[in-house]
Write an enzyme that holds these catalytic residues in place. Sequence first.
Site, PDB file in Angstrom:
ATOM      1  N   ASP A 190      -0.868   5.126  -1.622  1.00 44.51           N
ATOM      2  CA  ASP A 190      -1.668   4.433  -2.646  1.00 44.51           C
ATOM      3  C   ASP A 190      -2.668   3.467  -2.031  1.00 44.51           C
ATOM      4  O   ASP A 190      -3.646   3.093  -2.660  1.00 44.51           O
ATOM      5  CB  ASP A 190      -0.733   3.687  -3.602  1.00 44.51           C
ATOM      6  CG  ASP A 190       0.081   4.683  -4.404  1.00 44.51           C
ATOM      7  OD1 ASP A 190       1.059   5.226  -3.854  1.00 44.51           O
ATOM      8  OD2 ASP A 190      -0.283   4.950  -5.560  1.00 44.51           O
ATOM      9  N   ASN A 213       3.140   3.202  -0.145  1.00 48.92           N
ATOM     10  CA  ASN A 213       3.375   4.365  -1.015  1.00 48.92           C
ATOM     11  C   ASN A 213       4.598   4.069  -1.890  1.00 48.92           C
ATOM     12  O   ASN A 213       5.222   3.010  -1.775  1.00 48.92           O
ATOM     13  CB  ASN A 213       3.582   5.626  -0.162  1.00 48.92           C
ATOM     14  CG  ASN A 213       3.521   6.895  -0.996  1.00 48.92           C
ATOM     15  OD1 ASN A 213       2.601   7.063  -1.795  1.00 48.92           O
ATOM     16  ND2 ASN A 213       4.485   7.779  -0.849  1.00 48.92           N
TER      17      ASN A 213
HETATM   18  O1  MRU Z   1       3.289   4.895  -9.460  1.00 50.68           O
HETATM   19  P1  MRU Z   1       2.501   6.156  -9.221  1.00 50.68           P
HETATM   20  O2  MRU Z   1       3.142   7.376  -9.795  1.00 50.68           O
HETATM   21  O3  MRU Z   1       1.059   5.989  -9.617  1.00 50.68           O
HETATM   22  O4  MRU Z   1       2.526   6.278  -7.642  1.00 50.68           O
HETATM   23  C1  MRU Z   1       1.994   7.382  -6.965  1.00 50.68           C
HETATM   24  C2  MRU Z   1       2.499   7.467  -5.589  1.00 50.68           C
HETATM   25  O5  MRU Z   1       2.990   6.521  -5.033  1.00 50.68           O
HETATM   26  C3  MRU Z   1       2.433   8.752  -4.913  1.00 50.68           C
HETATM   27  O6  MRU Z   1       3.416   8.815  -3.925  1.00 50.68           O
HETATM   28  C4  MRU Z   1       1.207   9.169  -4.241  1.00 50.68           C
HETATM   29  O7  MRU Z   1       1.427   9.560  -2.976  1.00 50.68           O
HETATM   30  C5  MRU Z   1       0.042   8.349  -4.103  1.00 50.68           C
HETATM   31  S1  MRU Z   1      -1.157   9.152  -5.040  1.00 50.68           S
HETATM   32  C6  MRU Z   1      -1.602  10.646  -4.225  1.00 50.68           C
END
Ligand code: MRU
Length: 370
Positions: free
Chosen positions: A247, A257
């Site tokens: 993220d 992440n």
């Molecule tokens: O809370 P979310 O569902 O928005 O978080 C998403 C993530 O953390 C994913 O692991 C992702 O790798 C990042 S977006 C490609």
Amino acid sequence: MNIGNKAWRSIWLGEDGCSVGVIDQRKLPHVFKTKTLRTWQDAADAIKSMVVRGAPLIGVTGAYGLMLALQSDATDKALNIAIKNLMATRPTAVNLRWALERMRKAVFLLPQSERAEAAKREVGLIVAEDVACCDAIGTYGLSILQKLAEDKCLKGEDLPIQILTHCNAGWLATVDWGTALAPIYKAFRKGVNLHVWVDETRPRNQGASLTSYELGCEGIPHTVIVDNAGGYLMQNNQVDLVLVGTDRTTKTGDVCNKIGTYLKALAAYDNNIPFYVALPISTIDWSIKEGLAEIPIEIRSENEVKQIPGRLLSLNGGVDIASVKLVPDFAKTFNPAFDITPARLVTAFITDKGILAATEEGLEAIYSCS
Ligand code: MRU
């Protein structure tokens, strides 16, 4: 990517040319529903309530939100209010800030009468770039998976390569293809023999509900595991590679992440298993160095830990979704949504510009990539 026989994207411009369609991810895999966003407030709510989620998709939704805002009021005041509120929806994924800043730059010097059209053009570019970036991540990552499959074959092991992934970094987290799942889609289409271990990813279960759904729609062999099973599998030679998204990644390569990623990285390191992170360069925050000190970690509702939603096992085959409570009434819970994996635990980054070392110098090589 496909659902049934139809190709979908996670977000699209409505046929009227001014509204925005999204897949409502909250009830997947049990109920497939789309939703129309008509105002910036709709876009902000969609991000906040996780109708849409995943760093790149949050960014694109924010950009569409700004387009919606300018369609109804193109004054500086309205622009600033929409940016401020959209920016505040979720704090961790940096793509939101990146997309909103890009949109602001594209419109703010223009006369008000031209802003809405310019915003629509810019969001169109962001969408196209997101798809192209994920496509490129898929192609670069494919080479890693092909090599792994060849090595396995050379050792005389006629077995699938085993990939472990966490959360959902597939097409539902982007516009199309995904980040961590893009190499898997490409490898599978090229005939690489593979199998994916899917972490369920408590508390919101993006792995169990979204990653499994996506992989299943593409016919990719996979198995959902509880989050705590990864270490066991790694110790028992059941994982060849870990592949996750991010993220926000600092300029030095620290990876933020979904909560639990760090534990998978530690287990991979201890078992000498490569740990790759896939990302478009819009997920790099060039303004910070230290993930632990500088990335704001979203703390989400206690209810996500206290309760778990799912489909009721009804006899009549109906689709009834309900939440059940997991903890005693007096239990306190804590729900940090992300964690930081230090760069030293990352084998390399799979980006749209190539495979880069998880160091400041490695990431800076982006500037010398064509
Ligand atoms: O809370 P979310 O569902 O928005 O978080 C998403 C993530 O953390 C994913 O692991 C992702 O790798 C990042 S977006 C490609």
